[in-house]
Design an enzyme around this catalytic site. Structure first.
Site, PDB file in Angstrom:
ATOM      1  N   GLU A 143      -3.620  -9.569   3.465  1.00 28.62           N
ATOM      2  CA  GLU A 143      -4.443  -9.280   4.645  1.00 28.62           C
ATOM      3  C   GLU A 143      -5.567 -10.277   4.855  1.00 28.62           C
ATOM      4  O   GLU A 143      -5.902 -10.638   5.981  1.00 28.62           O
ATOM      5  CB  GLU A 143      -5.039  -7.869   4.545  1.00 28.62           C
ATOM      6  CG  GLU A 143      -4.054  -6.747   4.833  1.00 28.62           C
ATOM      7  CD  GLU A 143      -3.290  -6.289   3.596  1.00 28.62           C
ATOM      8  OE1 GLU A 143      -3.250  -7.046   2.586  1.00 28.62           O
ATOM      9  OE2 GLU A 143      -2.721  -5.181   3.637  1.00 28.62           O
TER      10      GLU A 143
ATOM     11  N   GLU B 140       0.838  -1.212   0.000  1.00 29.21           N
ATOM     12  CA  GLU B 140       0.000   0.000   0.000  1.00 29.21           C
ATOM     13  C   GLU B 140       0.866   1.254   0.000  1.00 29.21           C
ATOM     14  O   GLU B 140       0.539   2.252  -0.646  1.00 29.21           O
ATOM     15  CB  GLU B 140      -0.956  -0.027   1.196  1.00 29.21           C
ATOM     16  CG  GLU B 140      -2.027  -1.115   1.018  1.00 29.21           C
ATOM     17  CD  GLU B 140      -2.931  -1.249   2.228  1.00 29.21           C
ATOM     18  OE1 GLU B 140      -2.409  -1.600   3.303  1.00 29.21           O
ATOM     19  OE2 GLU B 140      -4.137  -1.010   2.097  1.00 29.21           O
TER      20      GLU B 140
HETATM   21  N1  3HC Z   1       4.171  -7.693  11.795  1.00 30.83           N
HETATM   22  C1  3HC Z   1       4.841  -8.097  12.883  1.00 30.83           C
HETATM   23  N2  3HC Z   1       5.734  -9.102  12.879  1.00 30.83           N
HETATM   24  C2  3HC Z   1       5.954  -9.719  11.712  1.00 30.83           C
HETATM   25  C3  3HC Z   1       5.274  -9.360  10.541  1.00 30.83           C
HETATM   26  C4  3HC Z   1       4.348  -8.284  10.600  1.00 30.83           C
HETATM   27  N3  3HC Z   1       3.672  -7.865   9.524  1.00 30.83           N
HETATM   28  N4  3HC Z   1       5.691 -10.162   9.542  1.00 30.83           N
HETATM   29  C5  3HC Z   1       6.592 -10.981  10.064  1.00 30.83           C
HETATM   30  N5  3HC Z   1       6.754 -10.731  11.379  1.00 30.83           N
HETATM   31  C6  3HC Z   1       7.682 -11.401  12.295  1.00 30.83           C
HETATM   32  C7  3HC Z   1       7.356 -12.861  12.447  1.00 30.83           C
HETATM   33  O1  3HC Z   1       6.397 -13.054  13.466  1.00 30.83           O
HETATM   34  C8  3HC Z   1       8.696 -13.438  12.811  1.00 30.83           C
HETATM   35  O2  3HC Z   1       8.919 -13.202  14.174  1.00 30.83           O
HETATM   36  P1  3HC Z   1       9.750 -14.237  15.061  1.00 30.83           P
HETATM   37  O3  3HC Z   1      11.091 -14.312  14.434  1.00 30.83           O
HETATM   38  O4  3HC Z   1       9.710 -13.630  16.395  1.00 30.83           O
HETATM   39  O5  3HC Z   1       8.985 -15.538  14.970  1.00 30.83           O
HETATM   40  C9  3HC Z   1       9.678 -12.585  12.019  1.00 30.83           C
HETATM   41  O6  3HC Z   1       8.950 -11.391  11.698  1.00 30.83           O
HETATM   42  C10 3HC Z   1      10.157 -13.213  10.752  1.00 30.83           C
HETATM   43  O7  3HC Z   1       9.041 -13.664  10.001  1.00 30.83           O
HETATM   44  P2  3HC Z   1       9.044 -15.055   9.230  1.00 30.83           P
HETATM   45  O8  3HC Z   1       9.566 -16.118  10.114  1.00 30.83           O
HETATM   46  O9  3HC Z   1       7.685 -15.215   8.667  1.00 30.83           O
HETATM   47  O10 3HC Z   1      10.117 -14.760   8.106  1.00 30.83           O
HETATM   48  P3  3HC Z   1      10.174 -15.274   6.603  1.00 30.83           P
HETATM   49  O11 3HC Z   1      11.401 -14.726   6.046  1.00 30.83           O
HETATM   50  O12 3HC Z   1       9.905 -16.726   6.536  1.00 30.83           O
HETATM   51  O13 3HC Z   1       8.937 -14.558   5.865  1.00 30.83           O
HETATM   52  C11 3HC Z   1       7.508 -12.738   5.280  1.00 30.83           C
HETATM   53  C12 3HC Z   1       8.922 -13.181   5.695  1.00 30.83           C
HETATM   54  C13 3HC Z   1       7.167 -13.319   3.904  1.00 30.83           C
HETATM   55  C14 3HC Z   1       7.509 -11.245   5.197  1.00 30.83           C
HETATM   56  C15 3HC Z   1       6.488 -13.251   6.298  1.00 30.83           C
HETATM   57  O14 3HC Z   1       6.917 -12.893   7.581  1.00 30.83           O
HETATM   58  C16 3HC Z   1       5.096 -12.717   6.144  1.00 30.83           C
HETATM   59  O15 3HC Z   1       4.348 -13.203   5.324  1.00 30.83           O
HETATM   60  N6  3HC Z   1       4.730 -11.711   6.968  1.00 30.83           N
HETATM   61  C17 3HC Z   1       3.394 -11.211   7.074  1.00 30.83           C
HETATM   62  C18 3HC Z   1       2.977 -10.399   5.892  1.00 30.83           C
HETATM   63  C19 3HC Z   1       1.608  -9.855   6.099  1.00 30.83           C
HETATM   64  O16 3HC Z   1       0.659 -10.547   6.421  1.00 30.83           O
HETATM   65  N7  3HC Z   1       1.462  -8.537   5.885  1.00 30.83           N
HETATM   66  C20 3HC Z   1       0.204  -7.903   6.008  1.00 30.83           C
HETATM   67  C21 3HC Z   1       0.049  -7.374   7.371  1.00 30.83           C
HETATM   68  S1  3HC Z   1      -1.537  -6.681   7.652  1.00 30.83           S
HETATM   69  C22 3HC Z   1      -1.474  -5.151   6.952  1.00 30.83           C
HETATM   70  O17 3HC Z   1      -0.507  -4.804   6.349  1.00 30.83           O
HETATM   71  C23 3HC Z   1      -2.684  -4.292   7.182  1.00 30.83           C
HETATM   72  C24 3HC Z   1      -2.687  -3.050   6.326  1.00 30.83           C
HETATM   73  O18 3HC Z   1      -3.434  -3.293   5.183  1.00 30.83           O
HETATM   74  C25 3HC Z   1      -3.279  -1.892   7.061  1.00 30.83           C
END
Ligand code: 3HC
Ligand code: NAI
Length: 685
Positions: free
Chosen positions: A124, A104
């Site tokens: 999301e 975004e």
């Molecule tokens: N917020 C907070 N913590 C997050 C996070 C996030 N969005 N994304 C990842 N983390 C944390 C994980 O919990 C993890 O923490 P830990 O080491 O304590 O367990 C650490 O970051 C590393 O994450 P991964 O183990 O998942 O690392 P990978 O390298 O395997 O994957 C990634 C990276 C592809 C970025 C994956 O973490 C992911 O898919 N993250 C979430 C993405 C997501 O859902 N984003 C949308 C959020 S909602 C949003 O944006 C709302 C908006 O529209 C207003």
């Protein structure tokens, strides 16, 4: 150090985020970005801005840990608006994953450049929400409704190349020169007559406005995968608003839907799943410096249902497999099925013929145990019989090289007892794959009493490599998943005798969100698994069904009658058989409410889950949830059985179990751990 820093490069302001591990858009990042845009506005020397991230990825989204807490200024939607409103053009330089709020932010920028390996998405929906910072309004304005729906409603990210094809990325950078290419790109666009503001674009949606059928078609085509989830429908509604309303009103609609979803139970549950998945990969008592054993060659014993599927996991990951059978015919059949499975995947376009050939070339079929001597890991998938397994491990122990891991795929048997026949119990572990093993995501890693830390850590690392979701379980009958399943199966049988119909039991569970009930599952698997015509004595409902050639879908009837499309319908014959059994067992058949069926089936499972925790057979309650979500199709929007129990309240579970106590069986005991937690008003998670 500040998470957002700026530096000048010629007439550009380079804005860098450094917020490990994934540059989540927490409050400090949001405030920093706003400040950087203001800085650019006030500096006459700055002509354009580049936003880039340090570390492994571009912003991977909003900070999920801030959800459910009071909002902190500035809000992400405002930050994105500020970027878009900047008179000086802003370029997003993307590597890693631009996800959710991260994408975004990029959509608020006037231009986007990405390396080919980058992925862009709005995931999301997987957290039970929708993009809440203008994403549902801006994305369709750039890529059109069809691609926007696909990305927003499925939540699946797309590769940078595809993003470039659909106009989401303006330029692809050299994989190893993003910074330089982004600077060059920004310098190129400074002289453009105007800089596109996504919110003002109408070209793509104007075309789509003439085709309102797009939304209904999308809903129809995705009905199955969206069943039960609240967020996808809201996503569709929001994208529709992008087409039908002015931008400001569309954003209002998006905010309204977001606010409702984010405070709902489904989103809480799906956020729980997100963190549970990550927690499951952590083993609390293993030192970080524990070495991982390299696994370059795998042996599989048994080319039956499981052996074949297990082998495919490694072949697909490029790891050579030697598969052993007792007889040529079984070996040939097993290898034939592997090939057929790969070819079917290729026919569906999900693999190339070259990949099929590559995978098959890594497979060595053999009748000789000696051929697995030099394997780094040998997985046994022979008959479920302790004596046979002991025999096999005895042989393996004598043949396989020192340092190799010996694993069993047993569903129920005691891994310690199997390990005890070897001189290296520390090298023995359970790798419990689920059927079909090439497809099901779950892997229960069964930690024996003597399993060493490196062996356990290697199994976890390997699971990741073959794309499984791994959960560590302790040694007990059925481990985590099947141990709990058994409770449900037992109650399902008793419910029949008390008057519930198989189709009522199945319906209650499918309405709850499970893919199938126990009787549908039995019909699918075949009722005659383990049944023997010669020794059958009409002693159980199942035996009688088999004796009457009602052996499941394959014979056209089982608990249900099946039509030519394998659609099941209730059977009067089955009802009569059940009634006869009920009469014989002295059970009076009564009407049983759906609520009672649900409580009788699911509360004992939660109780068993509590016992598993109490006995230390699972590391944490959320691991149990992960088992059920990935191994049995438990609906993700309830978070898994333990989270579901937390949501309805542990006291409710205890009260329910007490209410049904007389019917739960003589051996049934309510877990003390569960009772204590309920009494203290605590939750599992
Ligand atoms: N917020 C907070 N913590 C997050 C996070 C996030 N969005 N994304 C990842 N983390 C944390 C994980 O919990 C993890 O923490 P830990 O080491 O304590 O367990 C650490 O970051 C590393 O994450 P991964 O183990 O998942 O690392 P990978 O390298 O395997 O994957 C990634 C990276 C592809 C970025 C994956 O973490 C992911 O898919 N993250 C979430 C993405 C997501 O859902 N984003 C949308 C959020 S909602 C949003 O944006 C709302 C908006 O529209 C207003
Ligand atoms: P299967 O009967 O389909 O396959 C077993 C194969 O092992 C047969 O092909 C048999 O010829 C071969 N075999 C037997 N003894 C052997 C020996 N000494 N050396 C080499 N090969 C030998 O059985 P399935 O279903 O594949 O089960 C195998 C194991 O996996 C069992 O322990 C079972 O409990 C477990 N399992 C099964 C699941 C399922 O859904 N079928 C799920 C998870 C685990």
């Amino acid at each position: 150090m500040a998470v957002i820093t700026t530096r000048k490069e010629g007439d550009l302001l380079i804005v860098t985020s450094d917020n490990p591990p994934v540059n989540a858009l927490g409050q400090a990042v949001r405030a920093g970005l706003t400040g950087a845009i203001e800085e650019a506005a006030q500096d006459d020397d700055v002509k354009a801005v580049v936003i880039r991230c340090e570390g492994r990825t571009f912003f991977a989204g909003a900070d999920i840990t801030e959800f459910g807490k009071p909002p902190l200024d500035p809000w992400l939607p405002e930050v994105v608006n500020t970027i878009e409103a900047s008179a000086k053009p802003v370029v997003a330089a993307i590597h890693g994953t631009a996800l959710g709020g991260g994408l975004e932010v990029a959509l608020g920028c006037h231009y986007r450049i990405a390396v080919p390996s980058a992925k862009l998405g709005l995931p999301e929906v997987k957290l039970g929400i929708l993009p809440g910072a203008g994403g549902t309004q801006r994305l369709p304005r750039i890529v059109g409704v069809s691609d926007a729906l696909q990305m927003i409603v499925t939540g699946d990210p797309i590769a940078a190349k595809k993003a470039a094809d659909i106009g989401l990325v303006d330029r692809l950078a050299d994989e190893n020169a993003l910074d330089a290419d982004a600077i060059a790109f920004a310098s190129d666009i400074i002289s453009n007559a105007s800089h596109p503001k996504t919110s003002e674009r109408t070209d793509k949606i104007a075309a789509d406005a003439k085709n309102p059928g797009l939304f209904e078609d999308f809903k129809k085509n995705n009905a199955k995968r969206l069943r039960g989830f609240e967020a996808p429908a809201a996503c569709i509604e929001a994208v529709r608003a992008a087409v039908e309303l002015p931008f400001e009103d569309g954003v209002k609609k998006e905010r309204e839907l977001f606010t409702k979803l984010v405070s709902g139970d489904q989103s809480k549950a799906l956020r729980h799943v997100f963190f549970a998945e990550r927690a499951a990969s952590k083993i609390d008592d293993i030192p970080a410096d524990t070495p991982v054993i390299p696994i370059n060659k795998v042996g599989v014993l048994g080319a039956g249902t499981m052996g074949g599927g297990i082998s495919m996991n490694f072949l697909s990951a490029g790891i050579p497999v030697t598969i052993v059978e007792r007889e040529e015919a079984a070996l040939e059949r097993g290898v034939g099925i592997i090939r057929k499975n790969y070819e079917r995947t290729a026919a569906r376009g999900r693999m190339t013929q070259k990949q099929v050939d590559k995978a098959m070339s890594l497979l060595t079929p053999t009748l000789s145990y000696d051929d697995v001597a030099d394997c780094d890991l040998v997985i046994e998938a022979v008959f479920e019989d302790m004596d046979v397994k002991k025999d096999v491990f005895n042989t393996l122990d004598a043949i396989v090289k020192d340092g190799a891991i010996l694993a069993t795929n047993t569903s129920y048997l005691n891994v310690d007892e199997i390990a005890a026949v070897t001189k290296r119990p520390e090298a023995v572990i359970g790798l419990h794959f689920f059927s079909p093993a090439n497809i099901m995501k779950l892997l229960e890693i069964v930690r024996g009493e003597k399993t060493s830390a490196p062996v356990l850590k290697t199994a976890m690392a390997l699971a990741k490599k073959i794309k499984k979701v791994a959960v560590v379980a302790g040694v007990c009958f059925g481990f985590i998943g099947n141990r709990m399943l058994r409770q449900r199966q037992d109650q399902a049988q008793v419910l029949l005798l008390e008057g519930a119909k198989p189709w009522d039991v199945d319906r209650v569970l499918t309405e709850f969100g499970l893919p199938m009930g126990p009787f549908q599952m039995a019909d699918l698997a075949g009722l005659d698994l383990g049944w023997n015509k010669e020794t059958s004595k009409s002693a159980t409902i199942r035996e009688v069904l088999c004796e009457r050639d009602r052996r499941g879908q394959k014979t056209g009837k089982g608990f249900y009658d099946y039509d030519e499309n394998r659609r099941g319908s209730p059977s009067k014959e089955v009802e009569d058989i059940i009634a006869e059994f009920a009469a014989k067992s002295g059970n009076e058949q009564r009407d049983i409410s759906d609520q009672e069926i649900l409580e009788r089936l699911l509360y004992p499972m939660v109780n068993e889950g509590a016992k598993i925790l109490e006995e230390g057979k699972a590391q944490r309650a959320s691991d149990i949830d992960i088992v059920w979500l990935n191994g049995y199709g438990w609906p993700a929007y309830t978070g898994g059985p333990m989270f579901w129990a937390d949501m309805i309240g542990l006291q409710t579970i205890v009260d329910g179990l007490e209410k049904h106590a007389d019917r739960l069986g003589a051996d049934f005991e309510i877990s003390k751990f569960l009772k204590d937690k309920a009494a203290k008003g605590e939750t599992f998670n």
